[in-house]
Design an enzyme around this catalytic site. Structure first.
Site, PDB file in Angstrom:
ATOM      1  N   HIS A 101       0.961  -1.202   0.054  1.00 42.25           N
ATOM      2  CA  HIS A 101      -0.157   0.176  -0.174  1.00 42.25           C
ATOM      3  C   HIS A 101       0.820   1.302  -0.120  1.00 42.25           C
ATOM      4  CE1 HIS A 101       0.878   0.939   4.367  1.00 42.25           C
ATOM      5  NE2 HIS A 101       0.584  -0.484   4.536  1.00 42.25           N
ATOM      6  N   CYS A 142       2.851  -5.111   6.651  1.00 43.96           N
ATOM      7  CA  CYS A 142       2.607  -4.850   5.185  1.00 43.96           C
ATOM      8  C   CYS A 142       3.840  -4.216   4.517  1.00 43.96           C
ATOM      9  CB  CYS A 142       1.444  -3.896   4.997  1.00 43.96           C
ATOM     10  SG  CYS A 142      -0.240  -4.755   5.435  1.00 43.96           S
TER      11      CYS A 142
END
Length: 278
Positions: free
Chosen positions: A237, A253
Protein backbone atom coordinates in the site's frame (compact mmCIF):
# COMPACT_ATOMS: atom_id res chain seq x y z
CA UNK A 1 38.65 -17.26 -6.96
CA UNK A 2 37.89 -15.17 -3.92
CA UNK A 3 34.86 -12.88 -4.23
CA UNK A 4 34.06 -9.67 -2.43
CA UNK A 5 30.40 -9.33 -1.38
CA UNK A 6 29.10 -5.77 -1.51
CA UNK A 7 25.69 -5.30 0.09
CA UNK A 8 24.09 -2.18 -1.32
CA UNK A 9 20.71 -1.32 -2.79
CA UNK A 10 22.26 -0.21 -6.06
CA UNK A 11 24.37 -3.35 -6.35
CA UNK A 12 21.44 -5.60 -5.59
CA UNK A 13 19.32 -4.00 -8.26
CA UNK A 14 22.07 -4.13 -10.87
CA UNK A 15 22.56 -7.87 -10.63
CA UNK A 16 18.84 -8.48 -10.34
CA UNK A 17 18.28 -6.51 -13.52
CA UNK A 18 20.84 -8.69 -15.23
CA UNK A 19 19.18 -11.88 -14.00
CA UNK A 20 22.16 -12.98 -11.90
CA UNK A 21 21.51 -15.60 -9.23
CA UNK A 22 23.98 -15.80 -6.38
CA UNK A 23 24.25 -18.95 -4.25
CA UNK A 24 24.98 -18.40 -0.58
CA UNK A 25 24.96 -20.95 2.23
CA UNK A 26 23.57 -23.50 -0.18
CA UNK A 27 20.52 -21.35 -0.98
CA UNK A 28 19.90 -19.80 -4.38
CA UNK A 29 19.46 -16.11 -3.66
CA UNK A 30 19.05 -13.04 -5.83
CA UNK A 31 20.58 -10.18 -3.92
CA UNK A 32 24.27 -9.90 -3.19
CA UNK A 33 26.55 -8.14 -5.63
CA UNK A 34 29.35 -10.56 -6.40
CA UNK A 35 32.41 -8.76 -7.70
CA UNK A 36 35.05 -11.23 -8.79
CA UNK A 37 38.71 -10.24 -8.70
CA UNK A 38 38.83 -11.35 -12.33
CA UNK A 39 35.76 -9.36 -13.40
CA UNK A 40 36.40 -7.64 -16.76
CA UNK A 41 37.52 -4.06 -16.25
CA UNK A 42 36.12 -1.24 -18.37
CA UNK A 43 38.32 1.84 -18.67
CA UNK A 44 36.91 5.22 -17.72
CA UNK A 45 37.10 6.39 -21.34
CA UNK A 46 35.32 3.26 -22.58
CA UNK A 47 32.68 3.58 -19.88
CA UNK A 48 31.97 7.20 -20.88
CA UNK A 49 31.85 6.29 -24.58
CA UNK A 50 29.34 3.51 -23.92
CA UNK A 51 27.25 5.80 -21.76
CA UNK A 52 27.20 8.53 -24.42
CA UNK A 53 26.18 5.98 -27.07
CA UNK A 54 23.32 4.72 -24.91
CA UNK A 55 22.17 8.27 -24.15
CA UNK A 56 22.24 9.09 -27.87
CA UNK A 57 20.00 6.12 -28.64
CA UNK A 58 17.61 7.26 -25.92
CA UNK A 59 17.56 10.82 -27.29
CA UNK A 60 16.78 9.47 -30.77
CA UNK A 61 13.79 7.55 -29.42
CA UNK A 62 15.49 4.18 -29.94
CA UNK A 63 14.33 3.07 -26.53
CA UNK A 64 14.61 -0.71 -26.96
CA UNK A 65 18.21 -0.36 -28.18
CA UNK A 66 18.98 2.17 -25.44
CA UNK A 67 17.62 -0.23 -22.84
CA UNK A 68 19.91 -2.99 -24.09
CA UNK A 69 22.88 -0.62 -24.18
CA UNK A 70 22.39 0.46 -20.56
CA UNK A 71 21.98 -3.18 -19.55
CA UNK A 72 25.27 -4.11 -21.21
CA UNK A 73 27.04 -1.22 -19.47
CA UNK A 74 25.84 -2.50 -16.11
CA UNK A 75 26.93 -6.03 -16.93
CA UNK A 76 30.48 -4.87 -17.67
CA UNK A 77 30.75 -2.25 -14.93
CA UNK A 78 29.00 -3.62 -11.84
CA UNK A 79 31.62 -2.37 -9.39
CA UNK A 80 32.24 1.01 -10.99
CA UNK A 81 31.45 4.27 -9.23
CA UNK A 82 28.42 5.87 -10.83
CA UNK A 83 26.78 2.58 -11.80
CA UNK A 84 23.71 3.52 -9.72
CA UNK A 85 23.08 6.39 -12.15
CA UNK A 86 23.26 3.96 -15.07
CA UNK A 87 20.85 1.66 -13.27
CA UNK A 88 18.39 4.53 -12.89
CA UNK A 89 18.66 5.34 -16.60
CA UNK A 90 18.10 1.67 -17.41
CA UNK A 91 15.01 1.49 -15.21
CA UNK A 92 13.59 4.77 -16.52
CA UNK A 93 13.97 3.58 -20.12
CA UNK A 94 12.44 0.23 -19.17
CA UNK A 95 9.31 1.91 -17.85
CA UNK A 96 9.08 4.18 -20.90
CA UNK A 97 9.22 1.10 -23.13
CA UNK A 98 6.63 -0.76 -21.07
CA UNK A 99 3.99 1.99 -21.18
CA UNK A 100 4.71 3.06 -24.78
CA UNK A 101 3.24 1.87 -28.06
CA UNK A 102 6.61 0.40 -29.12
CA UNK A 103 6.61 -3.15 -30.43
CA UNK A 104 9.02 -5.34 -28.46
CA UNK A 105 9.76 -8.89 -29.68
CA UNK A 106 8.53 -11.57 -27.26
CA UNK A 107 7.02 -8.93 -24.97
CA UNK A 108 4.19 -7.31 -26.94
CA UNK A 109 1.37 -8.26 -29.29
CA UNK A 110 -1.03 -6.28 -31.44
CA UNK A 111 -4.68 -7.06 -30.78
CA UNK A 112 -7.31 -6.07 -33.34
CA UNK A 113 -10.54 -5.09 -31.61
CA UNK A 114 -13.55 -7.18 -32.57
CA UNK A 115 -17.25 -6.27 -32.42
CA UNK A 116 -18.50 -6.60 -28.84
CA UNK A 117 -15.04 -6.28 -27.31
CA UNK A 118 -14.40 -4.17 -24.22
CA UNK A 119 -11.19 -3.10 -22.57
CA UNK A 120 -12.06 -5.12 -19.49
CA UNK A 121 -12.60 -8.27 -21.59
CA UNK A 122 -9.30 -7.76 -23.42
CA UNK A 123 -7.50 -7.10 -20.15
CA UNK A 124 -8.91 -10.30 -18.71
CA UNK A 125 -7.87 -12.27 -21.81
CA UNK A 126 -4.29 -11.07 -21.54
CA UNK A 127 -4.16 -11.05 -17.72
CA UNK A 128 -3.41 -7.35 -17.60
CA UNK A 129 -5.31 -4.25 -16.44
CA UNK A 130 -7.55 -1.74 -18.15
CA UNK A 131 -5.38 1.08 -16.82
CA UNK A 132 -2.27 -0.43 -18.39
CA UNK A 133 -4.00 -0.98 -21.75
CA UNK A 134 -5.05 2.66 -21.78
CA UNK A 135 -1.55 3.90 -20.95
CA UNK A 136 0.06 1.81 -23.67
CA UNK A 137 -2.36 2.98 -26.32
CA UNK A 138 -2.85 6.60 -25.33
CA UNK A 139 -6.54 6.10 -24.56
CA UNK A 140 -8.35 8.68 -22.46
CA UNK A 141 -11.58 6.70 -22.11
CA UNK A 142 -12.75 3.08 -22.06
CA UNK A 143 -14.37 3.43 -25.49
CA UNK A 144 -12.92 1.22 -28.21
CA UNK A 145 -14.16 0.43 -31.71
CA UNK A 146 -13.90 -2.59 -34.02
CA UNK A 147 -10.67 -2.81 -36.04
CA UNK A 148 -8.74 -0.62 -33.61
CA UNK A 149 -5.24 -1.99 -33.12
CA UNK A 150 -4.14 -2.18 -29.49
CA UNK A 151 -0.61 -2.79 -28.30
CA UNK A 152 -0.61 -5.32 -25.44
CA UNK A 153 2.33 -6.02 -23.13
CA UNK A 154 2.46 -9.80 -22.80
CA UNK A 155 5.35 -10.05 -20.35
CA UNK A 156 4.19 -11.60 -17.08
CA UNK A 157 4.68 -9.24 -14.16
CA UNK A 158 5.73 -10.48 -10.75
CA UNK A 159 7.07 -8.83 -7.61
CA UNK A 160 9.88 -9.68 -5.22
CA UNK A 161 10.43 -7.91 -1.90
CA UNK A 162 13.86 -8.05 -0.27
CA UNK A 163 13.38 -7.23 3.40
CA UNK A 164 17.11 -6.99 4.08
CA UNK A 165 17.36 -4.07 1.65
CA UNK A 166 13.79 -2.71 1.94
CA UNK A 167 13.48 -2.96 -1.82
CA UNK A 168 10.59 -4.03 -4.03
CA UNK A 169 11.58 -5.45 -7.40
CA UNK A 170 9.15 -5.37 -10.32
CA UNK A 171 9.84 -8.17 -12.77
CA UNK A 172 8.60 -8.95 -16.26
CA UNK A 173 9.11 -12.55 -17.37
CA UNK A 174 11.45 -12.98 -14.42
CA UNK A 175 13.75 -10.06 -15.25
CA UNK A 176 13.80 -7.00 -13.03
CA UNK A 177 12.60 -3.88 -14.82
CA UNK A 178 12.43 -1.46 -11.89
CA UNK A 179 13.29 -1.26 -8.19
CA UNK A 180 11.38 0.71 -5.58
CA UNK A 181 12.32 1.64 -2.00
CA UNK A 182 9.77 0.37 0.53
CA UNK A 183 9.15 -0.02 4.23
CA UNK A 184 8.62 -3.46 5.74
CA UNK A 185 7.54 -4.68 9.17
CA UNK A 186 8.99 -3.59 12.47
CA UNK A 187 11.28 -6.20 13.99
CA UNK A 188 11.25 -8.09 10.68
CA UNK A 189 7.61 -9.18 11.11
CA UNK A 190 6.63 -8.98 7.43
CA UNK A 191 5.85 -12.61 6.49
CA UNK A 192 8.21 -14.45 4.17
CA UNK A 193 6.85 -16.59 1.35
CA UNK A 194 4.93 -16.60 -1.92
CA UNK A 195 1.64 -14.72 -2.13
CA UNK A 196 -0.80 -13.45 -4.74
CA UNK A 197 -2.55 -10.13 -5.18
CA UNK A 198 -6.26 -10.88 -4.82
CA UNK A 199 -7.82 -7.45 -4.33
CA UNK A 200 -7.05 -3.90 -5.39
CA UNK A 201 -8.49 -0.69 -3.97
CA UNK A 202 -8.21 2.95 -4.97
CA UNK A 203 -8.17 5.39 -2.03
CA UNK A 204 -8.74 2.59 0.48
CA UNK A 205 -10.38 2.86 3.86
CA UNK A 206 -8.35 1.37 6.73
CA UNK A 207 -9.87 -1.06 9.19
CA UNK A 208 -7.93 -0.71 12.43
CA UNK A 209 -8.82 -2.10 15.86
CA UNK A 210 -12.36 -2.77 14.73
CA UNK A 211 -12.90 0.72 13.36
CA UNK A 212 -13.13 1.86 9.75
CA UNK A 213 -10.95 4.91 9.13
CA UNK A 214 -11.94 6.43 5.79
CA UNK A 215 -9.51 7.51 3.11
CA UNK A 216 -8.52 11.12 3.65
CA UNK A 217 -8.64 10.89 7.42
CA UNK A 218 -5.21 11.83 8.81
CA UNK A 219 -5.23 8.62 10.85
CA UNK A 220 -5.54 6.48 7.70
CA UNK A 221 -1.99 5.30 6.93
CA UNK A 222 -2.70 3.32 3.74
CA UNK A 223 -2.05 6.08 1.23
CA UNK A 224 -3.68 6.12 -2.19
CA UNK A 225 -3.66 2.43 -3.20
CA UNK A 226 -4.00 -1.06 -1.72
CA UNK A 227 -2.98 -4.38 -3.27
CA UNK A 228 -4.13 -7.09 -0.89
CA UNK A 229 -2.52 -10.53 -0.62
CA UNK A 230 -4.16 -13.92 -0.23
CA UNK A 231 -2.93 -13.67 3.35
CA UNK A 232 -5.65 -11.70 5.13
CA UNK A 233 -4.59 -8.33 6.47
CA UNK A 234 -1.39 -8.11 4.44
CA UNK A 235 -0.60 -6.32 1.22
CA UNK A 236 1.25 -3.54 -0.56
CA UNK A 237 0.00 0.00 0.00
CA UNK A 238 0.90 3.66 -0.14
CA UNK A 239 1.66 5.85 2.84
CA UNK A 240 0.91 9.05 4.68
CA UNK A 241 4.40 8.80 6.21
CA UNK A 242 6.88 9.07 3.30
CA UNK A 243 9.76 9.63 5.70
CA UNK A 244 9.41 6.00 6.83
CA UNK A 245 10.33 4.55 3.43
CA UNK A 246 13.52 2.52 3.54
CA UNK A 247 13.04 1.43 7.15
CA UNK A 248 11.31 -1.31 9.12
CA UNK A 249 8.27 0.66 10.19
CA UNK A 250 5.03 -1.18 9.38
CA UNK A 251 2.75 -3.63 11.14
CA UNK A 252 3.71 -6.23 8.54
CA UNK A 253 2.62 -4.82 5.19
CA UNK A 254 4.86 -3.49 2.43
CA UNK A 255 4.64 0.30 2.28
CA UNK A 256 5.51 2.41 -0.78
CA UNK A 257 5.54 6.06 -1.75
CA UNK A 258 2.16 6.98 -3.21
CA UNK A 259 3.42 7.75 -6.77
CA UNK A 260 5.27 4.40 -6.77
CA UNK A 261 2.34 2.31 -5.59
CA UNK A 262 0.07 4.08 -8.10
CA UNK A 263 2.43 3.09 -10.91
CA UNK A 264 2.52 -0.50 -9.67
CA UNK A 265 -1.25 -0.57 -9.18
CA UNK A 266 -1.88 0.24 -12.85
CA UNK A 267 0.47 -2.50 -14.07
CA UNK A 268 -0.38 -5.44 -11.84
CA UNK A 269 -3.53 -7.52 -12.36
CA UNK A 270 -5.17 -9.62 -9.69
CA UNK A 271 -3.32 -12.91 -9.45
CA UNK A 272 0.13 -11.32 -9.64
CA UNK A 273 2.70 -13.35 -7.73
CA UNK A 274 4.55 -11.64 -4.87
CA UNK A 275 7.58 -13.28 -3.24
CA UNK A 276 8.95 -11.87 0.02
CA UNK A 277 12.45 -12.82 1.13
CA UNK A 278 14.44 -12.07 4.30
Amino acid sequence: MKKVWIWSAAGVAVLLALGVVIKMSGVSRRGATAVSESAPAVSSDKFEDLLKAAAALEAQGELVRARQAYKEIMGNSVSRSGIADVQKKYEDVNMRVIVSAISVPDETEVYVVKPGDSLSAIASRYRTTVEFLKKQNGLTSDIIRPDMRLRVWTGKFSVMVDKSQNLLLLQSNGEVVKTYPVSTGKNNITPVGAFKVINKLVEPDWTHEGKIIPYGNPQNILGTRWLGFDLPGYGIHGTSEPESIGTQATAGCVRMLNPDVEQLFDLLPRGTEVTIND
